[in-house]
Scaffold this active site. Structure first.
Site, PDB file in Angstrom:
ATOM      1  N   SER A   1       0.128 -14.916  -1.656  1.00 12.93           N
ATOM      2  CA  SER A   1      -0.906 -14.046  -1.090  1.00 12.93           C
ATOM      3  C   SER A   1      -1.961 -13.624  -2.104  1.00 12.93           C
ATOM      4  O   SER A   1      -2.981 -13.061  -1.723  1.00 12.93           O
ATOM      5  CB  SER A   1      -0.274 -12.796  -0.469  1.00 12.93           C
TER       6      SER A   1
ATOM      7  N   LYS B   1      -0.165  -6.397  -4.978  1.00 15.53           N
ATOM      8  CA  LYS B   1      -1.366  -6.410  -4.145  1.00 15.53           C
ATOM      9  C   LYS B   1      -2.485  -5.626  -4.840  1.00 15.53           C
ATOM     10  O   LYS B   1      -2.257  -4.869  -5.782  1.00 15.53           O
ATOM     11  CB  LYS B   1      -1.093  -5.758  -2.786  1.00 15.53           C
TER      12      LYS B   1
END
Length: 242
Positions: A163, A201
């Site tokens: 991701s 993230k």
């Protein structure tokens, strides 16, 4: 090789992104570089984009992203704190950490000892995708050059998932993290969700909420209440095995 004005503009954009997560306006860039018109800024941005230092994000006003800094820039400026910045990658084989000699060892100068590799504990896997189990206990250590680390305590995590690929972080990489419980907007962090899911993230604050943003369009941004997310550390570097 960048011209002086190109370097000045790159560093100004970089610093503004570090401070606020928002790139400066063309007027702000013009004033900062003491230029008479915005056309000069357009030319500088185009030159930086062509040389691979920045990129413009489509369909967004004032959307600039710093991809890298010149190699000669102080490493503390290139620690990956600004939005979209790709962390330094050390190519080669990751080794187990030997015992680090003491700085007080006979016959060893302070300068030589200060350049010794630093042992960093590997604390398990971190998800760069769908969150997996929380960070595990210390399994082993790796050695890294001292110049890649900022002051403070650090740990390493093995990346699982894709991701964050557009931030230059790939499945199987090892990320170096400075241990801290807070981070600036736009920084890449290790976040613990609901005390049980650890994920890597980009941090975005939206009012009272916290958004954990992927760097891959295949993944959605996840938004949580502030009481559900705890910052464990900030990304400062990356190692990759080939």
């Amino acid at each position: 090789m960048l011209t002086r004005k190109q370097l000045e503009l790159l560093m100004f954009i970089n610093e503004r992104l570090k401070e606020s997560g928002i790139p400066p306006s063309f007027d702000e860039m013009k004033d900062a570089l003491d230029l008479r018109s915005k056309s000069g800024i357009h030319r500088l941005i185009t030159a930086l984009e062509e040389r691979g230092f920045i990129r413009r994000l489509p369909n967004r006003a004032r959307a600039l992203e710093v991809i890298r800094l010149p190699d000669a820039v102080n490493p503390s400026l290139a620690a990956g704190r600004q939005r979209g910045f790709r962390p330094n990658v050390i190519e080669g084989r990751l080794g187990m950490a030997p015992e680090r000699p003491s700085r007080a060892d006979p016959g060893r100068g302070d300068m030589e000892a200060a350049n010794d590799p630093v042992a960093v504990p590997v604390m398990g896997r971190i998800a760069a995708g769908v969150p997996i189990s929380a960070i595990q206990n210390h399994s082993h250590s790796i050695t890294v050059p001292p110049e890649i680390l900022a002051g403070g305590e650090h740990f390493a995590l093995e990346v699982k998932g894709d991701s964050m690929i557009e931030a230059g972080i790939l499945d199987g990489d090892t990320v170096l993290v400075k241990k801290q419980d807070s981070a600036n907007n736009g920084e890449i962090v290790v976040a613990l969700v609901d005390e049980e899911e650890a994920t890597l993230k980009r941090l975005r604050r939206k009012g009272a909420s916290i958004a954990l943003e992927a760097a891959n369009p295949a993944y959605e941004t996840r938004i949580f209440g502030p009481d559900r997310v705890r910052i464990q550390g900030r990304l400062v570097g990356l190692l990759r095995r080939y």
